[in-house]
Write an enzyme that holds these catalytic residues in place. Structure first.
Site, PDB file in Angstrom:
ATOM      1  CD  GLU A  71      26.772  39.415  38.211  1.00 48.42           C
ATOM      2  OE1 GLU A  71      27.516  38.203  38.668  1.00 48.42           O
ATOM      3  OE2 GLU A  71      27.832  40.423  38.348  1.00 48.42           O
TER       4      GLU A  71
ATOM      5  CG  ASP B  87      32.522  46.296  45.083  1.00 49.04           C
ATOM      6  OD1 ASP B  87      32.681  45.419  43.886  1.00 49.04           O
ATOM      7  OD2 ASP B  87      32.027  46.463  45.567  1.00 49.04           O
TER       8      ASP B  87
ATOM      9  CE1 TYR C  23      32.865  36.358  39.884  1.00 45.76           C
ATOM     10  CE2 TYR C  23      30.313  37.515  40.153  1.00 45.76           C
ATOM     11  CZ  TYR C  23      31.522  37.382  39.809  1.00 45.76           C
ATOM     12  OH  TYR C  23      32.237  38.873  39.368  1.00 45.76           O
TER      13      TYR C  23
END
Length: 281
Positions: free
Chosen positions: A56, A67, A181
């Site tokens: 990725e 994040d 995912y």
């Protein structure tokens, strides 16, 4: 089931090979352009040599809400070095000169929208990308995106979370191709010591709604994590732990070596962990 067909993609082929050999895949995330795009090229080839299964490539973004601090700092470094979405797509083209490892562009939606969906899909597919994960794009808002990316034979990967209802997981799976995912925990990315207790329940719920390969990320950093996941999912996504190796390293070559060693240890754990079995509902 999803109407998206991606049987011929590099991603689907890799997961089929993993399933045939009862092996857990390792999806390796790195922030493209940290510290430079030339360095990232070196890192990707080192990860491929170390037998990572999918890479990725994180597209740096100025406001990376999902994040944790490790990847936020990497994004800042990459933006400082002048990295753009167009530059990351060009990096894919350069990787393809040496490697056929499956490549996923991991981006927030805004840079894709700024480039234009059609232009982006054409450029990414032409360069040799296999799939795209737009972290903040919801299935409800993704119709044009999915239609255009599918027309260019790009897998559309979406995120499922522990907070997703069964109905929501089914919707996310229906919009996904390549793999589903799953985020192992709520909150932001970052390496953790232990996997959440409720993870097996989430995996069982996801298995009920999709035949797609399932990859689990957020907080996976240690060989022990991989051994535990070996019987439960198709792949483990490792991100912050790899980005941290880049941050700590004294040189680009040192970072490439550290990344390869980290992935090798995870792949060894994947091979020696439990043989893959279906999670029964």
């Amino acid at each position: 089931m999803s109407s998206v067909s991606s049987n011929s993609s590099r991603i689907s082929k890799r997961f089929a090979e993993l399933r045939a050999s009862s092996e857990l895949g390792i999806v390796a995330y790195i922030t493209a352009g940290d510290p430079t795009l030339n360095a990232t090229l070196k890192f990707v080839l080192a990860l491929a040599d170390a037998r990572a299964d999918v890479i990725e490539l994180g597209v740096p973004f100025s406001d990376p809400l999902a994040d944790g601090p490790t990847i936020q700092r990497a994004s800042e470094r990459a933006l400082k070095s002048g990295t753009t979405l167009a530059g990351v797509i060009d990096l894919v083209r350069r990787i393809r000169q040496s490697s056929q490892i499956p490549l996923v562009l991991f981006s927030y939606y805004n840079p894709i929208l700024q480039m234009g969906l059609e232009k982006f899909a054409f450029a990414a597919a032409s360069a040799g990308a296999d799939g795209v994960l737009a972290t903040d794009l919801t299935p409800e808002e993704s119709e044009d995106y999915r239609r255009i990316l599918t027309a260019h034979h790009l897998d559309t990967i979406f995120l499922g979370a522990p907070t997703s209802t069964d109905e929501r997981l089914a919707k996310i799976a229906d919009c996904s191709s390549g793999f589903l995912y799953l985020i192992s925990r709520t909150g932001v990315t970052g390496a953790k010591d232990a996997l959440p207790d409720d993870l097996p329940a989430l995996l069982r719920r996801a298995r009920r709604v999709t035949q797609l390969p399932i990859a689990v990320g957020f907080g996976i950093s240690l060989p022990g994590h991989v051994s535990v996941l070996g019987g439960l999912v198709d792949a483990a996504v490792v991100g912050s732990a790899l980005v941290s190796e880049v941050e700590k390293a004294k040189s680009v070559d040192g970072a490439a070596t550290a990344l390869a060693e980290r992935v090798r240890s995870l792949k060894d754990a994947a091979r020696h962990g439990l043989s893959r079995r279906e999670v029964t509902p």
